[in-house]
Design a protein around this motif. Structure first.
Motif, PDB file in Angstrom:
ATOM      1  N   UNK A 184       2.248   9.039   3.970  1.00 56.17           N
ATOM      2  CA  UNK A 184       1.181   9.435   3.059  1.00 56.17           C
ATOM      3  C   UNK A 184       1.352  10.916   2.777  1.00 56.17           C
ATOM      4  N   UNK A 185       0.741  11.372   1.681  1.00 57.61           N
ATOM      5  CA  UNK A 185       0.884  12.775   1.299  1.00 57.61           C
ATOM      6  C   UNK A 185      -0.467  13.482   1.183  1.00 57.61           C
ATOM      7  N   UNK A 186      -1.168  13.264   0.110  1.00 60.78           N
ATOM      8  CA  UNK A 186      -2.369  14.049  -0.153  1.00 60.78           C
ATOM      9  C   UNK A 186      -3.655  13.334   0.242  1.00 60.78           C
ATOM     10  N   UNK A 187      -3.580  12.011   0.408  1.00 59.25           N
ATOM     11  CA  UNK A 187      -4.772  11.259   0.751  1.00 59.25           C
ATOM     12  C   UNK A 187      -4.968  11.230   2.266  1.00 59.25           C
ATOM     13  N   UNK A 188      -6.121  10.774   2.755  1.00 62.47           N
ATOM     14  CA  UNK A 188      -6.321  10.635   4.201  1.00 62.47           C
ATOM     15  C   UNK A 188      -5.287   9.684   4.799  1.00 62.47           C
ATOM     16  N   UNK A 189      -4.967   9.893   6.063  1.00 62.01           N
ATOM     17  CA  UNK A 189      -3.980   9.052   6.723  1.00 62.01           C
ATOM     18  C   UNK A 189      -4.465   7.608   6.795  1.00 62.01           C
ATOM     19  N   UNK A 190      -3.598   6.641   6.471  1.00 58.92           N
ATOM     20  CA  UNK A 190      -3.977   5.241   6.642  1.00 58.92           C
ATOM     21  C   UNK A 190      -4.187   4.932   8.125  1.00 58.92           C
ATOM     22  N   UNK A 191      -4.887   3.847   8.397  1.00 55.88           N
ATOM     23  CA  UNK A 191      -5.039   3.389   9.772  1.00 55.88           C
ATOM     24  C   UNK A 191      -3.659   3.038  10.317  1.00 55.88           C
ATOM     25  N   UNK A 192      -3.326   3.578  11.490  1.00 55.11           N
ATOM     26  CA  UNK A 192      -2.001   3.291  12.033  1.00 55.11           C
ATOM     27  C   UNK A 192      -1.976   1.897  12.652  1.00 55.11           C
ATOM     28  N   UNK A 193      -1.001   1.107  12.250  1.00 57.04           N
ATOM     29  CA  UNK A 193      -0.745  -0.209  12.816  1.00 57.04           C
ATOM     30  C   UNK A 193       0.758  -0.376  12.917  1.00 57.04           C
ATOM     31  N   UNK A 238       0.832  -1.202   0.000  1.00 48.62           N
ATOM     32  CA  UNK A 238       0.000   0.000   0.000  1.00 48.62           C
ATOM     33  C   UNK A 238       0.869   1.255   0.000  1.00 48.62           C
ATOM     34  N   UNK A 239       1.991   1.217   0.726  1.00 49.54           N
ATOM     35  CA  UNK A 239       2.935   2.344   0.679  1.00 49.54           C
ATOM     36  C   UNK A 239       3.442   2.550  -0.739  1.00 49.54           C
ATOM     37  N   UNK A 240       3.827   1.463  -1.418  1.00 48.85           N
ATOM     38  CA  UNK A 240       4.328   1.573  -2.782  1.00 48.85           C
ATOM     39  C   UNK A 240       3.306   2.261  -3.676  1.00 48.85           C
ATOM     40  N   UNK A 241       2.040   1.883  -3.526  1.00 47.86           N
ATOM     41  CA  UNK A 241       0.997   2.507  -4.347  1.00 47.86           C
ATOM     42  C   UNK A 241       0.897   4.002  -4.056  1.00 47.86           C
ATOM     43  N   UNK A 242       0.896   4.373  -2.783  1.00 51.02           N
ATOM     44  CA  UNK A 242       0.759   5.795  -2.427  1.00 51.02           C
ATOM     45  C   UNK A 242       1.942   6.607  -2.927  1.00 51.02           C
ATOM     46  N   UNK A 243       3.152   6.088  -2.707  1.00 53.64           N
ATOM     47  CA  UNK A 243       4.350   6.827  -3.097  1.00 53.64           C
ATOM     48  C   UNK A 243       4.445   6.970  -4.613  1.00 53.64           C
TER      49      UNK A 243
END
Length: 261
Positions: free
Chosen positions: A240-249, A54-59
């Protein structure tokens, strides 16, 4: 075997990190030897793999949105939709993407699945990150190294022990990039779950796969001389940058995106 049509170039007697990762992501392109390693990993390994992807997709999407139109993804792994080129070409249709991996099964799937959009270009290199000059030479057939390139090293460098010079390899790749390029890197760690370190290392060791999880302090040198993009070097759910913050885990990966000055 669960990987479709047999391929004599694939060594099914030894596990491979790309195929273990495929299993963790719920893929079917892996073999009993890979499943044996993956099955001995902590239960949290699957969730960690998903957070890393998911990080790869966001970045990648963020970089494409910043105007980066060229991507070199080393340690591609077995294609799992959406692939990097689908993410970036969805933002920048003319983006050019080169994938590189050293597992023949990845090549087989790449040839069938990693087709770029009509406005962009997608290519695949069967090569090993430990031979960076070869990757750069072949990538230059598709990418223009006089213009910015995003170099992705996702869940890769922790498979290089210290004696294989992972920092030097990364530096040689980055030094080939012009100013305005970016390094996108994620790296395995046990900082947030030290109780799982031994179980994780033992699983890979039984499969004869080198694994060198590193602390935050040990991951920092990969970005030496570069300008880390906010939020800096963080765990996968924290980037994350422009999207809402992911759920922190809690996470088994440190990640970062850094600009080449």
């Amino acid at each position: 075997m669960t990987a479709g049509i047999p391929d004599s170039s694939v060594d099914t007697s030894k596990p491979h990190p790309a195929r273990v990762y495929d299993w963790l992501l719920g893929g079917k392109d892996n073999y009993p030897v890979d499943q044996e390693v993956a099955g001995k990993l902590p239960a949290e390994a699957r969730a960690n793999a998903a957070r890393n992807r998911a990080f790869m997709h966001r970045a990648s999407a963020w970089l494409a949105g910043q105007g980066v139109g060229q991507f070199l993804d080393i340690g591609t792994g077995i294609p799992t939709a959406p692939n990097l080129h689908q993410v970036v070409q969805g933002v920048t249709p003319h983006a050019r993407v080169v994938y590189a991996d050293n597992d023949p099964i990845v090549l087989r799937h790449a040839e069938a699945l990693l087709a770029g959009g009509p406005e962009g270009a997608t290519d695949y290199i069967h090569a090993d990150v430990r031979r960076p000059a070869e990757i750069l030479e072949r990538a230059a057939r598709t990418l223009d190294f006089t213009r910015p390139v995003a170099l992705s090293l996702i869940a890769l460098m922790h498979f290089l022990p210290d004696d294989q010079d992972p920092y030097g390899i990364t530096r040689r790749l980055v030094e080939a990039l012009p100013g305005g390029s970016f390094l996108v890197l994620s790296h395995g760690t046990a900082d947030q779950h030290p109780e799982l370190r031994q179980e994780t290392e033992s699983a890979y060791k039984r499969g004869a796969i080198a694994l060198r999880m590193r602390t935050r302090q040990e991951v920092e040198p990969f970005f030496e001389g570069l300008e880390l993009v906010e939020p800096g070097l963080v765990t996968a759910p924290e980037w994350y940058r422009d999207e809402p913050a992911p759920v922190y885990e809690r996470s088994g990966f440190y990640v970062g995106v850094a600009r080449v000055p």
